[in-house]
Design a protein around this motif. Structure first.
Motif, PDB file in Angstrom:
ATOM      1  N   ARG A  98      19.407  19.231 -38.365  1.00 17.97           N
ATOM      2  CA  ARG A  98      18.854  17.850 -38.084  1.00 17.97           C
ATOM      3  C   ARG A  98      17.333  17.724 -38.509  1.00 17.97           C
ATOM      4  N   ARG A  99      16.680  18.640 -38.222  1.00 14.40           N
ATOM      5  CA  ARG A  99      15.113  18.806 -38.743  1.00 14.40           C
ATOM      6  C   ARG A  99      14.562  19.232 -39.842  1.00 14.40           C
ATOM      7  N   LEU A 100      15.586  20.216 -40.088  1.00 16.38           N
ATOM      8  CA  LEU A 100      15.092  21.014 -41.602  1.00 16.38           C
ATOM      9  C   LEU A 100      16.130  20.496 -42.581  1.00 16.38           C
ATOM     10  N   GLY A 101      17.277  20.239 -42.288  1.00 20.41           N
ATOM     11  CA  GLY A 101      18.491  20.091 -43.138  1.00 20.41           C
ATOM     12  C   GLY A 101      19.308  21.397 -43.201  1.00 20.41           C
ATOM     13  N   PRO A 102      20.493  21.057 -43.396  1.00 23.40           N
ATOM     14  CA  PRO A 102      21.549  22.305 -43.554  1.00 23.40           C
ATOM     15  C   PRO A 102      21.119  23.587 -44.517  1.00 23.40           C
ATOM     16  N   ASP A 220      17.823  17.220 -47.245  1.00 25.38           N
ATOM     17  CA  ASP A 220      18.852  16.429 -47.254  1.00 25.38           C
ATOM     18  C   ASP A 220      19.883  16.709 -46.270  1.00 25.38           C
ATOM     19  N   GLY A 221      20.108  15.558 -45.310  1.00 23.72           N
ATOM     20  CA  GLY A 221      20.855  15.697 -44.075  1.00 23.72           C
ATOM     21  C   GLY A 221      20.172  16.123 -42.804  1.00 23.72           C
ATOM     22  N   ALA A 222      18.584  16.078 -43.001  1.00 23.74           N
ATOM     23  CA  ALA A 222      17.974  16.038 -42.082  1.00 23.74           C
ATOM     24  C   ALA A 222      17.577  14.766 -41.407  1.00 23.74           C
ATOM     25  N   SER A 354      36.133  15.151 -37.890  1.00 21.58           N
ATOM     26  CA  SER A 354      35.044  14.747 -37.709  1.00 21.58           C
ATOM     27  C   SER A 354      34.881  13.610 -38.812  1.00 21.58           C
ATOM     28  N   ARG A 355      34.429  12.423 -38.877  1.00 21.27           N
ATOM     29  CA  ARG A 355      33.953  11.820 -40.076  1.00 21.27           C
ATOM     30  C   ARG A 355      32.868  11.969 -40.881  1.00 21.27           C
ATOM     31  N   THR A 356      31.887  12.482 -39.989  1.00 24.57           N
ATOM     32  CA  THR A 356      30.510  12.888 -40.667  1.00 24.57           C
ATOM     33  C   THR A 356      30.249  14.229 -40.414  1.00 24.57           C
ATOM     34  N   SER A 357      29.141  14.515 -41.398  1.00 27.95           N
ATOM     35  CA  SER A 357      28.796  15.952 -41.455  1.00 27.95           C
ATOM     36  C   SER A 357      28.203  16.450 -40.002  1.00 27.95           C
ATOM     37  N   GLU A 358      27.312  15.004 -39.450  1.00 25.18           N
ATOM     38  CA  GLU A 358      26.515  15.526 -38.201  1.00 25.18           C
ATOM     39  C   GLU A 358      27.559  15.846 -37.229  1.00 25.18           C
ATOM     40  N   GLY A 359      28.783  14.932 -37.138  1.00 24.63           N
ATOM     41  CA  GLY A 359      29.806  15.288 -36.183  1.00 24.63           C
ATOM     42  C   GLY A 359      30.532  16.770 -36.238  1.00 24.63           C
ATOM     43  N   VAL A 360      30.516  17.106 -37.736  1.00 23.70           N
ATOM     44  CA  VAL A 360      31.092  18.477 -37.756  1.00 23.70           C
ATOM     45  C   VAL A 360      29.994  19.426 -37.353  1.00 23.70           C
ATOM     46  N   ALA A 361      28.885  19.166 -37.429  1.00 23.35           N
ATOM     47  CA  ALA A 361      27.623  20.052 -36.888  1.00 23.35           C
ATOM     48  C   ALA A 361      27.979  20.470 -35.723  1.00 23.35           C
ATOM     49  N   LYS A 362      28.006  19.081 -34.730  1.00 22.53           N
ATOM     50  CA  LYS A 362      28.186  19.200 -33.284  1.00 22.53           C
ATOM     51  C   LYS A 362      29.528  20.056 -32.963  1.00 22.53           C
TER      52      LYS A 362
END
Length: 423
Positions: A98-102, A220-222, A354-362
């Motif tokens: 979230r801070r730097l991007g994946p 991108d993605g942060a 999960s529907r989102t990349s953030e959801g997949v991250a968690k």
């Protein structure tokens, strides 16, 4: 991969009209396709580097212990270190992403792997070796979690094939490192330091590719301070818990296989050389299946039947090993290799739940964190049972019971659910 405009690396689309300058600098469809293929290649090369730090050490551990005067306690900690690092450090990956991007975070992970592997080959004592190994494993842990995130974010229409690609590459990295560690060390004539340090070359290649990706994708993605993202309380998701325990049970089975399968065969009268070949077959069969299974699973509305078939192969193998290990050892090895492909299956399910990349991250961080913690005591318990019984009936019965639970959990976790709907 299709060549239309949907293949852009950015997962977001905008309806804002392009200015003449933007139109002039916008990437062509062909450039977008090439960028996407380069990212897929970077994922595969990164995945190849996620296990040699562990797999190459096992065959040379005795040499390392002797050279560094490592006591049994430190050696035991070293063997448990991968699971502990994967569980604990992996939980930090979503926050870093979230801070730097994946992409930037994976680039840092590749740097840690490369530096850690290279530096530990110069370690003067066991404490330094342990610390530098943990540094490399921290890079692996972060990258472990973010692989499914990158697939979800940049390949939402190709979750199965791309997951299969990096799963196959991970399996290849594991089997190649385990299989050639000793011959490579002998050929290089430099002892274990050269034999372990040489794997930093593969890490350096991955680092170069991810420096390119970090430059192209940047942050991108942060997360952005002003952005609004629905908060996901992952611990309230039944599917997350199902996947976490499922992951832990399949990891327990895989670690037990790598640690004890040769001994099972040797106790049945099979030679050490053939026992090693049988383990190599078990590990090698996972490479092609790791590509096929995610592609198949992603096409199905319910992945439970795939999990059930894999678990059934494991149960059949345990039965054969318990009652007639020397009768058909190649069959038991092949069946166990198929059963171990629950790993790429659960990675695919993480991307689909999960529907989102953030959801997949968690979800990825939670599942792998819970799963690797569950897997820590398994191989140790198998060893304790074996030492107490001087046989394999008890340990194999335990593994079969865990596999039966894995089958039930796989059927439930495979149902078409989204964690956002549960929390």
């Amino acid at each position: 991969m299709p060549a239309d405009s949907s293949t852009a690396l950015s997962p977001e689309k905008t309806s804002t009209p392009l200015t003449s300058t933007a139109r002039a600098t916008a990437p062509t469809p062909g450039a977008k396709v090439r960028a996407r293929w380069l990212l897929a290649l970077a994922l595969a090369v990164a995945a190849f580097n996620l296990r040699p730090a562990v797999a190459a050490l096992g065959p040379q551990l005795e040499q390392v212990r002797t050279s560094l005067h490592m006591n049994a306690g430190v050696a035991g900690l070293l063997t448990a270190l991968p699971s502990l690092c994967f569980a604990l450090v992996g939980l930090l990956a979503p926050r870093l992403a979230r801070r730097l991007g994946p992409a930037v975070t994976v680039c840092l992970g590749m740097g840690a792997i490369t530096l850690g592997i290279a530096a530990r080959s110069f370690a003067p004592d066991s404490a330094a070796f342990l610390l530098l190994s943990a540094f490399a494993l921290a890079g692996i842990a972060v990258s472990n979690v973010l692989m499914p995130v990158l697939v979800k974010r940049y390949f939402p229409d190709r979750i199965g094939p791309v997951t299969g690609l990096y799963s196959m590459s991970l399996a290849l990295g594991t089997s190649v490192a385990a299989g050639v560690a000793v011959p490579l060390t002998t050929a290089l004539g430099g002892g274990w330091r050269v034999g372990l340090g040489v794997w930093s070359a593969a890490g350096a290649l991955a680092l170069l590719l991810w420096l390119v990706q970090a430059t192209m994708l940047g942050r991108d993605g942060a997360g952005t301070p002003g952005g609004h993202t629905p908060r996901i309380r992952i611990t309230r998701s039944p599917t997350a818990w199902l996947l976490g325990v499922f992951f832990g049970l399949q990891a327990t089975a895989a670690y037990a296989t790598m640690g004890w399968l040769p001994q099972i065969f040797q106790d049945a009268g099979i030679s050490a050389t053939q026992s090693g070949l049988l383990l190599a077959v078990t590990m090698a069969v996972g490479a092609p299946l790791s590509f096929v299974i995610p592609s198949l699973a992603a096409r199905l509305p319910h992945q439970g039947p795939v999990a059930a078939v894999l678990a059934a192969c494991g149960l059949a193998s345990y039965a054969g090993l318990a009652f007639a290990p020397a009768a058909a050892p190649w069959a038991w090895a092949l069946l166990l290799g198929v059963a171990n492909c629950a790993f790429p299956l659960v990675l695919t399910m993480i991307g689909l739940r999960s529907r989102t990349s953030e959801g997949v991250a968690k979800l990825s961080a939670f599942v792998q964190g819970v799963g690797y913690l569950i897997s820590v005591p398994g191989p140790v318990l198998i060893g304790v049972l074996y030492q107490r019984e001087h046989g394999w009936s008890g340990p194999l019965a335990l593994l079969a019971a865990l596999m039966a639970v894995q089958l039930v959990l796989g059927l439930r976790a495979g149902r078409p659910r989204q964690i956002e709907d549960e929390v």
